[in-house]
Design an enzyme around this catalytic site. Structure first.
Site, PDB file in Angstrom:
ATOM      1  N   GLY A 185      22.256  36.660  -9.457  1.00  0.00           N
ATOM      2  CA  GLY A 185      23.491  36.939  -8.742  1.00  0.00           C
ATOM      3  C   GLY A 185      24.190  38.180  -9.233  1.00  0.00           C
ATOM      4  O   GLY A 185      24.915  38.845  -8.467  1.00  0.00           O
ATOM      5  N   GLU A 215      15.090  34.337  -9.844  1.00  0.00           N
ATOM      6  CA  GLU A 215      15.303  32.992  -9.304  1.00  0.00           C
ATOM      7  C   GLU A 215      14.013  32.197  -9.157  1.00  0.00           C
ATOM      8  O   GLU A 215      14.004  30.966  -9.324  1.00  0.00           O
ATOM      9  CB  GLU A 215      16.017  33.078  -7.950  1.00  0.00           C
ATOM     10  CG  GLU A 215      17.503  33.451  -8.037  1.00  0.00           C
ATOM     11  CD  GLU A 215      17.740  34.940  -8.075  1.00  0.00           C
ATOM     12  OE1 GLU A 215      18.911  35.353  -8.003  1.00  0.00           O
ATOM     13  OE2 GLU A 215      16.763  35.724  -8.188  1.00  0.00           O
ATOM     14  N   ALA A 252      23.889  33.401 -12.751  1.00  0.00           N
ATOM     15  CA  ALA A 252      24.652  32.192 -12.451  1.00  0.00           C
ATOM     16  C   ALA A 252      25.211  31.557 -13.715  1.00  0.00           C
ATOM     17  O   ALA A 252      24.743  31.816 -14.828  1.00  0.00           O
ATOM     18  CB  ALA A 252      23.773  31.195 -11.706  1.00  0.00           C
ATOM     19  N   GLU A 256      22.659  40.882  -7.319  1.00  0.00           N
ATOM     20  CA  GLU A 256      23.097  40.763  -5.926  1.00  0.00           C
ATOM     21  C   GLU A 256      24.522  41.288  -5.752  1.00  0.00           C
ATOM     22  O   GLU A 256      24.841  41.920  -4.738  1.00  0.00           O
ATOM     23  CB  GLU A 256      22.972  39.316  -5.464  1.00  0.00           C
ATOM     24  CG  GLU A 256      21.514  38.872  -5.290  1.00  0.00           C
ATOM     25  CD  GLU A 256      21.370  37.424  -4.870  1.00  0.00           C
ATOM     26  OE1 GLU A 256      20.814  37.159  -3.797  1.00  0.00           O
ATOM     27  OE2 GLU A 256      21.815  36.549  -5.638  1.00  0.00           O
TER      28      GLU A 256
END
Length: 696
Positions: free
Chosen positions: A100, A123, A61, A103
């Site tokens: 992310g 996270e 992020a 992901e």
């Protein structure tokens, strides 16, 4: 120039992310990925390679967006668009592919990594959980139990393990991600492979017994944190739903965690570490490639190993050659263990031990050192004698550092003819493992010496916190305060074991008496003896602690302290005679014991910690509250999910803490003297966080 571009190249198209420094998932990157996927769909290319320029694939992020409301396009939608492509998308990974970033890679149809790539879903370390498909795509790729371990631990995974787990489809020896991705795309074209969407893979199952065991394991390792268990439950619940519903469920859980106090504390801790690393001076560091170390005990060996791991050349000096050889052997064993754990290659180990390290007994070997770190016995006379010798043999401009835990760096610098070159570097043991480094700035320390200390910390991978001079600096001064509060509780009626249980119940890994046994009870004893001549008559002395040391019970190293350490209980069990010993001390002192519940124990323990921290701030020993949080988090086991003592105090309320201190002061006004700064902040309805904002 766009941070994401699409490059057509015949049958292969390239989606290229270039958003320095770490290609974080900013709004611009998310929108750029969405646009590039649309362009690829309309292009004649049959397969796309998604890769990043710079030092890493998408690292996660954008930290500038932390704490702010999400802005579209939202990451789950971007990843869904990548996955929905009717033509294959291959993610070529390098660097650190986290959160992310991983992901996004899981949303691609294939994944190839360069050697050295590291992946993970960290996270939970920020009080969150994957919120863009990680809890649903990862178990479909590698299975529930393996995915649960990756998600709930937040750990980084090396390339070889990622391949074994099934996170990566292939590893490449290529020099860059584009080349690796191109080779993988050509293989897909040759084999006529179609998109392989993890969202379409049937959800894996797990037995009730295996799930119960998994949940129990996560509950045990989470140590009171909310996010790991929430992530596990969300993953399991989502796998029983249709994929679109599972994604909505995951997103709802993610957004709920965004509102928790734990998440706020962990985000605060993250930024506290970054803020601590900001140098308090505007200067360029001196060169420090050649490092000397005085003292080859546990601390000296740890510092030497940390310097070697940072790529530095190290010369260690001991009192004689036999002691030097012993230190050399100890450091070689450390590096051998690192090889066994896969942290170090045999080639690098041999280069460190044979080419960049030497040990001897002649100070003259330090004549060309750029920086010398003294790590001898914690005694002012001994340290001053070392610095007199260093003053004679070290070249002009060499930085002279003392690894002292308590002593006055000004007095040490004062015996040299170069006080501007002297600084304190308080390492924490084991120094090659512990990340905290208190940088103690003396009155005459030159700005470029301060800059050198911060540069050294960065090279060693440590969190550096500047400190002024006082007895114990930031961390040990606070340790004395809250340990004293614990001793008072024991004198007044609590059991040491009850205090330990109450403190670990707050989230600390160990209580104060367990820590004392681990460090060695003789250390506290020596400090009390050092201060005895100047002790205020109002000070209450933990006589029971002295009795243990005088009986030869030094903690773990002697096999017995407050706890007994043997084959039956290597981690310690309560010594049955401790409560009787404490009771006898109370009787000798004429004290009438009373009972304490765990809540009052925790309130007193934490009030002493916060009150002393406020005094440290008021005196300018610490620059800002977040620096104190960083020290306690990384040097003293403060529970990270509570953010540090200053953040914790803001959360609890300064007015409540002040009220508690005033009530305790009715019985002991000397120890419970209220910090003027704490009183002022509480009366004005302000927080310690306000002081962080002022200093930033």
């Amino acid at each position: 120039m766009s941070v994401v571009r699409y490059e057509p190249a015949g049958e292969i198209g390239y989606i290229v992310v270039n958003s320095p420094p770490v290609n974080a998932l900013s709004v611009a990157v998310r929108q750029g990925l969405l646009d590039a996927i649309g362009t690829f769909a309309a292009d004649d290319a049959r397969v796309a390679v998604l890769y990043c320029e710079g030092r890493t694939f998408i690292a996660g992020a954008d930290i500038s967006e932390f704490g702010k409301a999400p802005v579209p396009p939202f990451l789950p939608d971007v990843i869904a668009a990548i996955e929905a492509s009717t033509k294959p998308v291959i993610a070529a990974l390098h660097g650190t592919v986290l959160g992310g970033g991983l992901e996004v890679a899981l949303g691609a149809h294939g994944r190839i990594g360069l050697n050295g790539t590291r992946v993970g879903l960290p996270e939970v370390t920020l009080g969150l959980m994957p919120g863009a498909g990680g809890t649903q795509r990862l178990p479909r790729a590698i299975g529930i139990e393996k995915a649960a371990e990756v998600i709930t631990s937040g750990r980084q995974i090396g390339a070889a393990e990622a391949l074994d787990l099934g996170i990566l489809d292939a590893l490449s020896d290529a020099a860059d991600a584009r080349t690796a991705g191109t080779a993988e795309a050509q293989r897909w074209l040759a084999e006529g492979r179609a998109p392989r969407r993890l969202s379409e893979v049937p959800a894996p199952g797990i037995t009730d017994d295996a799930l119960a065991a998994l949940r129990a394991k996560v509950d045990r390792t989470a140590r009171g944190q909310v996010a790991p268990l929430r992530a596990l439950d969300t993953m399991i619940e989502g796998l029983s739903m249709p994929f679109p519903a599972a994604m909505q469920h995951e997103r709802s859980a993610f957004l709920a965690l965004m509102q928790t106090p734990e998440r706020a504390a962990l985000i605060h801790a993250f930024f506290a570490e970054r803020a601590a690393a900001q140098m308090p001076v505007n200067a360029r560091p001196r060169q420090f490639q050649r490092v000397g170390i005085i003292g080859g005990g546990t601390m000296g060996q740890g510092i030497a190993a940390a310097a070697l791991n940072a790529g530095l050349d190290v010369t260690l000096i001991e009192r004689d050659q036999a002691a030097a050889d012993k230190a050399l052997a100890g450091i070689a064993r450390m590096q051998d263990e690192a090889v066994k754990r896969g942290k170090l290659s045999q080639v690098d180990r041999d280069a460190m031990v044979h080419d960049r390290f030497r040990a001897g007994s002649d100070y003259a070997a330090l004549s060309e050192s750029d920086l010398v770190i003294e790590a001898v016995f914690e005694n002012m006379d001994v340290k001053q004698e070392v610095f007199r010798q260093l003053d004679q043999v070290c070249r002009p401009g060499a930085v002279l550092a003392t690894n002292t835990s308590y002593l006055d760096v000004d007095q040490i610098a004062g015996v040299t003819g170069r006080p501007q070159d002297v600084i304190g570097l308080h390492f924490f043991s084991p120094a090659n493992v512990m990340r905290l480094l208190e940088i103690v700035i003396a009155e005459a320390t030159a700005p470029d010496v301060v800059a050198t200390a911060f540069a050294l910390a960065k090279a060693m991978g440590k969190i550096a916190v500047p400190s002024g001079i006082c007895d114990g600096f930031i961390g040990n001064r606070m340790l004395l305060a809250y340990r004293t509060a614990a001793d008072h509780l024991v004198l007044d009626g609590a059991s040491p074991f009850q205090v330990d249980r109450a403190v670990t119940g707050l989230g600390f890994p160990m209580g104060p008496y367990q820590v004392g046994d681990l460090a060695g009870l003789d250390i506290g004893y020596a400090t009390r003896q050092r201060k005895a001549a100047t002790r205020d008559p109002r000070e209450r002395v933990p006589v029971f602690a002295d009795r243990l040391v005088e009986a030869g019970r030094l903690g773990r190293k002697s096999g017995q302290g407050y706890y007994i350490y043997d084959a039956e209980s290597p981690k310690g069990r309560p010594a049955p005679d401790v409560d009787d010993l404490v009771a006898q001390v109370r009787s000798d002192l004429g004290l009438t014991p009373r009972s304490f519940d765990d809540e009052e124990i925790r309130d007193r323990y934490m009030a002493a910690m916060v009150n002393e921290a406020a005094k440290i701030l008021d005196e300018g020993i610490a620059a800002k509250p977040s620096d104190i949080d960083a020290v306690l988090l990384h040097g003293y086991g403060f529970p990270r999910h509570k953010g540090g003592p200053m953040h914790w105090a803001d959360t609890v309320g300064l007015d409540r803490i002040v009220a508690n201190i005033l009530s305790y002061a009715a019985d002991d006004p000397y120890f419970w003297a209220l910090s003027p700064l704490l009183e002022k902040l509480a009366s004005e309805g302000r927080r310690f966080a306000d002081l962080n904002a002022k200093s930033s």
